[in-house]
Motif scaffolding. Structure first.
Motif, PDB file in Angstrom:
ATOM      1  N   MET A 166       0.843  -1.188   0.000  1.00 13.72           N
ATOM      2  CA  MET A 166       0.000   0.000   0.000  1.00 13.72           C
ATOM      3  C   MET A 166       0.880   1.239   0.000  1.00 13.72           C
ATOM      4  N   HIS A 214       0.428   4.997   0.966  1.00 15.41           N
ATOM      5  CA  HIS A 214      -0.557   5.873   1.597  1.00 15.41           C
ATOM      6  C   HIS A 214      -0.253   7.343   1.396  1.00 15.41           C
ATOM      7  N   MET A 256      -9.251   4.471   5.828  1.00 17.84           N
ATOM      8  CA  MET A 256      -8.338   4.155   4.731  1.00 17.84           C
ATOM      9  C   MET A 256      -9.139   3.830   3.472  1.00 17.84           C
ATOM     10  N   HIS A 268      -8.571   3.045  -0.616  1.00  9.54           N
ATOM     11  CA  HIS A 268      -7.749   2.810  -1.803  1.00  9.54           C
ATOM     12  C   HIS A 268      -8.651   2.876  -3.027  1.00  9.54           C
TER      13      HIS A 268
HETATM   14 CU   LIG Z   1      -3.952   1.148   2.943  1.00  4.02          CU
END
Ligand SMILES: [Cu+2]
Length: 209
Positions: free
Chosen positions: A29, A31, A141, A143
């Motif tokens: 990931m 971020h 979070m 995505h």
């Molecule tokens: Cu993430």
């Protein structure tokens, strides 16, 4: 034991022929860290034009339902919006992530947690397909899915600000800009490799016959 192996292979090739129902997730990931302290919004990401996130296309894969917007595209969900610590907002304050500019051909679809990708809306957001440039980030979070139809480098710049429920920025707070970088690259697909294996097998059969 041999029969077990054969039936497992049959299952694998069967699902490959039927296509893949959910888009792929790979890579760590990445971020974009968001903060809101003392009236100042800050957005920070560790990538730049020299370290773009790769977008991959998985030729032949077909995604079900809303995820079909990613069919035949180069895509990635590696980037995720994430709070860097605790963000405190009043009831009438919302955080917005607004599309400012991007390379033509880059699309964005709403995601969520990567492991929950079967539940994502895949709605066009942030200017994609005529959608609003400003997208309300709920604080968890997220995505999102970025995609493009052609190989090459892409970038997108977003303004992160605190505003009202309709996306009107509060002028007493500062906003911040952040740019995401992508590179759509050719990649071998699992299905492609399975299909090649199948082709070799069928050629062998024909050769034997
Ligand atoms: Cu993430």
């Amino acid at each position: 034991m041999k029969i077990m192996t054969i039936s497992t292979l049959a299952l694998v090739s069967g699902s490959a022929l039927a296509g893949v129902s959910t888009p792929n997730v790979w890579g760590p990931m990445e971020h974009i860290m968001l903060t809101f302290d003392n009236g100042e919004v800050h957005a920070h990401v560790g990538t730049d034009a020299s370290s773009p996130i790769e977008m991959h296309r998985f030729a032949g894969e077909v995604y079900d339902g809303a995820a079909s917007v990613l069919n035949d595209t180069y895509y990635s969900s590696q980037y995720g919006w994430l709070a860097d610590g605790f963000i405190s907002l009043e009831l009438d304050e919302y955080m917005w992530i607004e599309h400012v500019s991007s390379t033509a051909g880059l699309n964005v679809y709403e995601g969520g947690l990567r492991m929950m990708r079967e539940m994502h809306t895949y709605d066009a957001i942030q200017g994609t397909a005529g959608s609003d440039d400003a997208w309300n980030w709920g604080g968890t979070m997220v995505h999102n899915w970025y995609s493009a139809d052609a190989l090459g480098a892409y970038e997108a710049t977003y303004r992160v600000f605190v505003g009202d429920a309709s996306g009107n920025a509060y002028s007493q707070y500062t906003s911040d800009l952040v740019t995401l970088n992508f590179n759509a690259v050719p990649a071998p697909s699992v299905l492609g490799m399975l299909a090649m294996g199948g082709l070799v097998a069928s050629r062998r059969k024909r050769g034997d016959a």
